[in-house]
Structure formats: structure tokens, C-alpha cells
Design an enzyme around this catalytic site. Structure first.
Site, mmCIF file in Angstrom:
data_model
loop_
_atom_site.group_PDB
_atom_site.id
_atom_site.type_symbol
_atom_site.label_atom_id
_atom_site.label_comp_id
_atom_site.label_asym_id
_atom_site.label_seq_id
_atom_site.Cartn_x
_atom_site.Cartn_y
_atom_site.Cartn_z
ATOM 1 C CD GLU A 168 -8.413 0.836 7.819
ATOM 2 O OE1 GLU A 168 -8.399 -0.073 8.657
ATOM 3 O OE2 GLU A 168 -7.777 1.943 8.059
ATOM 4 C CG ASP A 216 -0.231 -0.660 2.329
ATOM 5 O OD1 ASP A 216 0.929 -0.465 2.610
ATOM 6 O OD2 ASP A 216 -0.930 -0.868 3.478
ATOM 7 C CG HIS A 232 -5.922 -2.468 8.982
ATOM 8 N ND1 HIS A 232 -5.821 -0.886 9.248
ATOM 9 C CD2 HIS A 232 -4.541 -2.580 9.276
ATOM 10 C CE1 HIS A 232 -4.379 -0.685 9.646
ATOM 11 N NE2 HIS A 232 -3.682 -1.706 9.455
HETATM 12 C C1 F6R Z 1 1.360 -1.562 6.098
HETATM 13 C C2 F6R Z 1 0.155 -2.128 6.239
HETATM 14 C C3 F6R Z 1 -0.659 -2.138 7.656
HETATM 15 C C4 F6R Z 1 0.207 -2.344 8.551
HETATM 16 C C5 F6R Z 1 -0.690 -2.490 9.994
HETATM 17 C C6 F6R Z 1 0.186 -2.705 11.351
HETATM 18 O O1 F6R Z 1 2.049 -1.671 4.884
HETATM 19 O O2 F6R Z 1 -0.196 -2.459 5.363
HETATM 20 O O3 F6R Z 1 -1.537 -3.013 7.359
HETATM 21 O O4 F6R Z 1 0.986 -3.610 8.537
HETATM 22 O O5 F6R Z 1 -1.061 -1.202 10.193
HETATM 23 O O6 F6R Z 1 0.908 -1.481 11.460
HETATM 24 P P1 F6R Z 1 2.063 -1.737 12.608
HETATM 25 O O7 F6R Z 1 2.992 -2.727 12.234
HETATM 26 O O8 F6R Z 1 2.589 -0.218 12.668
HETATM 27 O O9 F6R Z 1 1.499 -2.041 14.008
#
Ligand code: F6R
Length: 250
Positions: free
Chosen positions: A143, A67, A138
Site C-alpha cells: 500500500e 498475496d 498499490h
Molecule cells: C491481487 C493484487 C492487487 C490487485 C489490485 C487490482 O493479487 O495483488 O494488487 O492487483 O488491487 O485489483 P483489481 O484487478 O480487482 O482492480
């Protein structure tokens, strides 16, 4: 689904790196799907160490990121382009011609998303997709409420995610409203999945993902339907699982 519970974040990251390195050894021209966020940083550090100390060779690897924020140019410090180059790509011998990250400044977003899907197909599909998980369930920026069959597209960020990601920006108002994200269906097409989770804040999400009913309200739960999914988490993230022993198949 294989659930591997490691003691802490470092152990989780090392275990994940072994899995990625094993694939690169078996298939040097493999296609890897990368994620951003805090969770995979330890994995990326370990891959960099393996490149430097053990000669892990990324030169033939093709990459696709999950993303990107709409409206952020690649050089913006909070863009996922910037993140990937700073935290991984510039430290290893990846060939930049084989790197793909959704373009936040695409003029025609719809056309771009179709092209991205097509590129994944042309590359032969993603061999291993690395995933983090939001505390709201998500995966990528799919989402709660996202279609479980969705493809790469533009999505509005959930208020919860905006608050969560505000830590990377000056304030919450600066968090972009929209993202380009691989769809749930795109992710499910990967030949294997590697989902990482660390810390107490992910315990509910991991519980729902491993033991809950499959629901679009928790898009990560669809991982239960994948033929080759591995979850590697630490003890805190696994703390709400009712069947909790490391290396179990569900
Ligand atoms: C990022 C992504 C998100 C994150 C998720 C967890 O490319 O796709 O889905 O993996 O928001 O984020 P962290 O690792 O910062 O808790």
C-alpha cells in the site's frame, strides 16, 4: 518499460496471454508469478482457452502468487487460494506440487514469509510476474508508504483498499485487516514484469506509474526502475498519459 495500449479489456487480456504463452513455449519449466483481482480474469480465461484448444502445457510451470488475506483458510470463497483454483488452476494441467500461494492461516507468519522468499530463490526466481494495480497505486498489497525494498511480509490493508475490496464480501467489516504480500523488492527481483490495467478508475494510477516521479506513496512507480517491464492497458486506463501511442518505450 514497454507500454502497450489496446482498445479494450478483451484486447488487453489477449495480448497478455500471448506474452505468457510465448514464455511457456520458450521455457516450459518457467516460474510464473500470478495476481488475483478482477483485472487478470480475462487473461486467465484466455490461458484456459489456449490450454484446451492449443495444448498450452502448464505441467512443468512453477507458480507463486503475490498475496493472500490473513485469517482466511484456502477453502474460503474470498481467499486467493480459492480464487486461483476456481479461475485458473483447476482448468489447466498445472501440477499442484508446483503451486505456491501465501498461506493465510500460517501459525508463524514471519517464518512463513521467510520460507516463501526462500522457495522463490530455490525455484530459480520468478521469470514473469503478472501484476494488477490498485487505484491508489498499490502493487500486490504494498500500500502507499510501503518500503520500495520490502520483502514478503504481513501488511495492514489500507482503508481505501478495504473499501475497494468490500465488493467481494458481504460488507466492509468482513474484509480482513491483514494480508501476507510479496514485497516491492520481491516483485522487482522478478526477471520480467507484466502489469495490466483496465478502465477509467486506473487512469490516474497508470499516469503516475508511467510518467510520475518514483515514490513510495505510489509503490507501482518503482516499475520504472525495472529492466524488463511491460504495461498492457486499455485506452481508458491510458487516457491520462501525456505521451499516448501504443507500443512506446519509456
Ligand atoms: C491481487 C493484487 C492487487 C490487485 C489490485 C487490482 O493479487 O495483488 O494488487 O492487483 O488491487 O485489483 P483489481 O484487478 O480487482 O482492480
Amino acid at each position: 518499460m514497454l507500454v502497450v495500449i489496446k482498445q479494450d479489456y478483451d484486447e488487453m487480456s489477449k495480448e497478455a496471454a500471448l506474452l505468457v504463452a510465448d514464455l511457456i513455449h520458450r521455457k516450459p519449466n518457467c516460474v510464473l508469478g500470478f495476481a488475483t483481482g478482477s483485472t487478470p480474469l480475462g487473461l486467465y480465461q484466455e490461458l484456459i482457452r489456449m490450454y484446451r484448444e492449443e495444448g498450452l502445457d502448464f505441467s512443468k510451470v512453477t507458480t507463486f502468487n503475490l498475496d493472500e488475506y490473513v485469517g482466511l483458510p484456502p477453502e474460503h470463497p474470498q481467499s486467493y487460494h480459492y480464487f486461483m483454483w476456481e479461475n485458473l488452476f483447476k482448468h489447466i494441467n498445472v501440477d499442484r506440487r508446483y503451486v505456491h500461494i501465501p498461506h493465510g492461516m500460517a501459525v508463524d507468519v514471519e517464518e512463513f514469509c521467510e520460507w516463501y522468499e526462500e522457495r522463490i530463490k530455490q525455484a530459480g526466481g520468478i521469470d514473469l510476474q503478472i501484476l494488477g494495480i490498485g487505484a491508489n497505486g498499490h502493487i500486490a498489497f504494498n500500500e502507499p508508504g510501503s518500503s520500495l525494498g520490502s520483502r514478503t511480509r504481513i501488511k495492514t490493508l489500507d482503508e481505501f483498499t478495504k473499501r475497494d475490496n468490500a465488493r467481494f464480501f458481504e460488507n466492509q467489516e468482513e474484509v480482513p485487516k491483514y494480508t501476507i504480500t510479496m514485497g516491492v523488492g520481491t516483485i522487482m527481483d522478478a526477471k520480467s514484469l507484466l502489469l495490466l490495467a483496465s478502465g477509467n478508475s486506473k487512469a490516474d494510477a497508470i499516469h503516475a506509474t508511467v510518467e510520475g516521479p518514483i515514490t513510495a506513496l505510489y509503490p507501482a512507480t518503482i516499475v520504472q526502475m525495472h529492466r524488463k517491464a511491460t504495461i498492457i492497458c486499455d485506452e481508458e486506463a491510458a487516457s491520462k498519459l501525456s505521451r499516448k501511442y501504443s507500443g512506446y518505450l519509456s
